[in-house]
Design an enzyme around this catalytic site. Structure first.
Site, PDB file in Angstrom:
ATOM      1  N   ARG A  19       0.820  -1.210   0.000  1.00  0.00           N
ATOM      2  CA  ARG A  19       0.000   0.000   0.000  1.00  0.00           C
ATOM      3  C   ARG A  19       0.857   1.264   0.000  1.00  0.00           C
ATOM      4  O   ARG A  19       0.468   2.278  -0.578  1.00  0.00           O
ATOM      5  CB  ARG A  19      -0.960  -0.028   1.190  1.00  0.00           C
ATOM      6  N   LYS A  61     -17.877 -19.898   0.573  1.00  0.00           N
ATOM      7  CA  LYS A  61     -19.324 -19.922   0.778  1.00  0.00           C
ATOM      8  C   LYS A  61     -20.084 -19.025  -0.194  1.00  0.00           C
ATOM      9  O   LYS A  61     -19.701 -17.885  -0.431  1.00  0.00           O
ATOM     10  CB  LYS A  61     -19.645 -19.486   2.208  1.00  0.00           C
ATOM     11  N   GLY A 100      -8.273 -10.411  -0.985  1.00  0.00           N
ATOM     12  CA  GLY A 100      -7.082 -10.867  -0.281  1.00  0.00           C
ATOM     13  C   GLY A 100      -6.625 -12.260  -0.655  1.00  0.00           C
ATOM     14  O   GLY A 100      -5.446 -12.481  -0.971  1.00  0.00           O
ATOM     15  N   GLY A 137     -12.556  -5.131   0.593  1.00  0.00           N
ATOM     16  CA  GLY A 137     -13.990  -4.869   0.632  1.00  0.00           C
ATOM     17  C   GLY A 137     -14.463  -3.947  -0.471  1.00  0.00           C
ATOM     18  O   GLY A 137     -15.548  -4.140  -1.038  1.00  0.00           O
TER      19      GLY A 137
END
Length: 402
Positions: free
Chosen positions: A41, A202, A359, A382
């Site tokens: 970053r 999931k 990630g 996110g």
């Protein structure tokens, strides 16, 4: 990048010599033993900081770090990150022990043009996550203009990402601009055919994502534990594999919507199974119709990889989020690794645009040695996922309005 002002617009509008430029970076970097353990970053925001400093601006950096719950907490101080940033930039970089008020004001006053100042963690104030207008205005007093170069934080309507834009002329930095351009090329205005790869454990975590993608892509590859739910929803036996029976109706609904949208759903043809999930476990490869009751599906098989290779040869754009198998534990990383290398090779030859994020995805691509050859790999977690879901990101929308 239509609708967003960029650094070019800033350079045209004003001279930067001595201008106080507030830049929202994402310095929420991993730390180990008090040192930055992954500087990705920092590396992403460095070009914008260097460019502004080279033009004589006073470059003032805002960022959060960790979750200090709206009050000062020494273990979440940005001081060690500021030191790492300065070392990476090779530019005089100082630190202020607060992000608003007299402490910040004095540090800014002491700056020389062409230098960098990192202000303390914005989350040391409750007004940051509350997007409090008073706190937003206090942040804005530190600068003459505002630049957001933190796409990874753009899904949060916080004071330093959205609120501040109500008080200062606002622009996208180089990293933000690159991210938005890549995302537009991937789903906004892509070259077709478009293939999306969605993996992970999931279905429940990615219902909105799948629902949005079937309307936008030509083929949707579903892998990882998610694929088991789709296979079982079609009546196939998945043994002791991870599966979500309560989402069978959801899976069938997604399949129906895909057919209506003329989006091909690509599920495994064959799978790698084991009786226990551990490194070096004894494995078999079987057709998806022949999974034993005591087996666990942990990766896609060779026939599936070959079929994906054919799909990738036809594609002009590939968007990837999530591994195809339990890649963290060999040998169940093979499917993800081989698929990633096929995409990377075609990208390197300029035959397709490939954009990946998340990630686990980034970790898998790095493990495969493929990340550097993808067209763009997003460091946002996110924010990247919400963008793929079709959600408007507050930090990006704010730049569009100003």
């Amino acid at each position: 990048m239509s609708g967003h002002k960029t650094l070019e617009d800033l350079f045209t509008a004003v001279g930067l010599e001595g201008l106080r430029v507030l830049i929202r970076a994402d310095l929420n970097v991993p730390m180990q033993d008090g040192k930055v353990s992954d500087a990705t970053r920092i590396e992403r925001v460095a070009p914008t900081l260097k460019e502004l400093a080279a033009r004589g601006a006073k470059v003032i950096v805002l960022s959060h770090f960790g979750r200090p719950k709206g009050a000062p907490d020494e273990k979440y101080s940005l001081k060690p990150v500021a030191d790492a940033l300065g070392a990476h930039l090779g530019i005089e970089t100082s630190f202020a022990a607060d992000c608003i008020g007299e402490t910040a004001a004095r540090a800014i006053e002491a700056m020389k043009p062409g230098t960098v100042l990192v202000l303390e963690n914005t989350r040391f104030h409750a007004g940051e996550e509350n997007n409090d207008p008073g706190f937003s205005e206090a942040l804005a007093r530190n600068g003459n203009v505002y630049i957001n170069d933190a796409f990874s934080c753009a899904h949060r309507a916080h004071a330093s990402t959205e609120g501040i834009t109500h008080f200062l002329p606002s622009y996208a930095g180089r990293a933000m601009e690159a991210e938005l351009s890549a995302l537009d090329a991937a789903l906004g205005n892509p070259k077709r055919p478009v293939v999306a790869i969605v993996g992970g454990a999931k279905v429940s975590t990615k219902i909105a994502l799948l629902g949005n993608l079937v309307k936008k892509v030509d083929a949707l590859v579903i892998g990882g534990g998610m694929a088991n739910t789709f296979l079982a929803a079609q009546g196939k036996k998945v043994g002791k594999s991870l599966c979500e029976p309560d989402l069978f109706d959801t899976a069938r609904h997604i399949l129906a919507n895909a057919r209506a949208a003329k989006c091909d759903i690509v599920l495994p043809i064959d799978v790698v199974i084991a009786r226990e999930f551990k490194a070096g476990a004894e494995t078999q490869t079987v057709a998806v119709d022949n999974v034993p009751e005591d087996a666990i599906i942990l990766d896609v098989g060779a026939q599936t990889i070959a079929h994906l290779g054919e799909r990738f040869q036809e594609a002009k754009t590939i968007v990837w989020n999530g591994p195809l198998g339990a890649f963290e534990v060999p040998p169940f990383d093979r499917g993800t690794t081989e698929a990633a290398r096929i995409v990377a090779e075609r990208s390197k030859r300029g035959e397709l645009v490939s954009v990946a994020g998340g990630g686990d995805t980034v970790a898998a691509l790095n493990e495969a040695g493929a990340a550097d050859d993808f067209t763009y790999v997003s460091a946002a977690g996110g924010a990247f996922l919400e963008w793929m879901e079709g959600i408007e990101l507050p930090g990006v929308a704010a730049l569009s309005r100003r």
